[in-house]
Design a protein around this motif. Sequence first.
Motif, PDB file in Angstrom:
ATOM      1  N   ASP A  53      -3.779   6.186  -6.255  1.00 43.40           N
ATOM      2  CA  ASP A  53      -2.458   6.477  -5.709  1.00 43.40           C
ATOM      3  C   ASP A  53      -2.512   7.888  -5.145  1.00 43.40           C
ATOM      4  O   ASP A  53      -3.080   8.785  -5.769  1.00 43.40           O
ATOM      5  N   TRP A  57      -8.847  15.781   0.884  1.00 43.92           N
ATOM      6  CA  TRP A  57      -9.256  14.426   0.497  1.00 43.92           C
ATOM      7  C   TRP A  57     -10.653  14.445  -0.108  1.00 43.92           C
ATOM      8  O   TRP A  57     -10.898  13.842  -1.156  1.00 43.92           O
ATOM      9  N   SER A  93      -4.986   0.353  -3.212  1.00 46.07           N
ATOM     10  CA  SER A  93      -4.686   1.786  -3.215  1.00 46.07           C
ATOM     11  C   SER A  93      -3.371   1.999  -2.482  1.00 46.07           C
ATOM     12  O   SER A  93      -3.067   1.297  -1.515  1.00 46.07           O
ATOM     13  N   ARG A  94      -2.572   2.979  -2.958  1.00 43.64           N
ATOM     14  CA  ARG A  94      -1.250   3.204  -2.372  1.00 43.64           C
ATOM     15  C   ARG A  94      -1.079   4.671  -2.001  1.00 43.64           C
ATOM     16  O   ARG A  94      -1.715   5.536  -2.578  1.00 43.64           O
ATOM     17  N   ALA A  95      -0.175   4.910  -1.045  1.00 48.65           N
ATOM     18  CA  ALA A  95       0.089   6.276  -0.596  1.00 48.65           C
ATOM     19  C   ALA A  95       1.582   6.480  -0.421  1.00 48.65           C
ATOM     20  O   ALA A  95       2.320   5.547  -0.103  1.00 48.65           O
ATOM     21  N   ARG A 129      -8.300   6.395   5.622  1.00 45.80           N
ATOM     22  CA  ARG A 129      -9.122   6.826   4.492  1.00 45.80           C
ATOM     23  C   ARG A 129      -8.990   5.909   3.274  1.00 45.80           C
ATOM     24  O   ARG A 129      -9.936   5.767   2.512  1.00 45.80           O
ATOM     25  N   LEU A 130      -7.830   5.298   3.078  1.00 42.86           N
ATOM     26  CA  LEU A 130      -7.622   4.435   1.906  1.00 42.86           C
ATOM     27  C   LEU A 130      -8.586   3.259   1.871  1.00 42.86           C
ATOM     28  O   LEU A 130      -9.007   2.824   0.807  1.00 42.86           O
ATOM     29  N   THR A 185     -11.303  13.458  -4.054  1.00 48.03           N
ATOM     30  CA  THR A 185     -12.108  12.283  -4.403  1.00 48.03           C
ATOM     31  C   THR A 185     -13.357  12.680  -5.182  1.00 48.03           C
ATOM     32  O   THR A 185     -13.768  11.955  -6.076  1.00 48.03           O
ATOM     33  N   VAL A 192      -4.071   8.850   6.560  1.00 49.10           N
ATOM     34  CA  VAL A 192      -4.307   8.368   5.191  1.00 49.10           C
ATOM     35  C   VAL A 192      -4.690   6.889   5.186  1.00 49.10           C
ATOM     36  O   VAL A 192      -5.577   6.480   4.430  1.00 49.10           O
ATOM     37  N   ALA A 223       0.810  -1.219   0.000  1.00 47.06           N
ATOM     38  CA  ALA A 223       0.000   0.000   0.000  1.00 47.06           C
ATOM     39  C   ALA A 223       0.842   1.268   0.000  1.00 47.06           C
ATOM     40  O   ALA A 223       0.335   2.346   0.278  1.00 47.06           O
ATOM     41  N   GLU A 275      -9.791   2.417  -6.710  1.00 49.94           N
ATOM     42  CA  GLU A 275      -8.353   2.327  -6.426  1.00 49.94           C
ATOM     43  C   GLU A 275      -7.675   3.626  -6.809  1.00 49.94           C
ATOM     44  O   GLU A 275      -8.014   4.235  -7.825  1.00 49.94           O
TER      45      GLU A 275
END
Length: 110
Positions: free
Chosen positions: A80, A100, A41-43, A71-72, A104, A68, A6, A78
């Motif tokens: 980044d 955020w 999903s990645r951060a 929230r992911l 989104t 984060v 992630a 999905e």
Amino acid sequence: MLARAARLRTAEEFRTTMRRGVRCGRPSLVLHMLRTDNPPSRAGFVVSKAVGNAVTRNRVKRQLRHLVAARLAHVPFELDVVVRALPHTGGVAADLDSAWTAATERLASS
């Protein structure tokens, strides 16, 4: 804590997200978000020396990671995310919420 899968790890992943993604700026941070087709999903986080000394930067990174990660899991698609902390780090949680939501909404409508 974010799982290894992630996290954004390479400079190319950060660069792609920052260049092609949606950008939302707030006084304490800038959020870049890019919709992807690849789960999960990645951060990634960018905290420069302008934010403060090592202790301060690590505290900011830990706080952002925690916010984060929560929230992911609740995003319907999905994505980044790159979060850049700015030297004015007061009110990070409120700024992240605001950015955020805006990012989104923009991604969902496009």
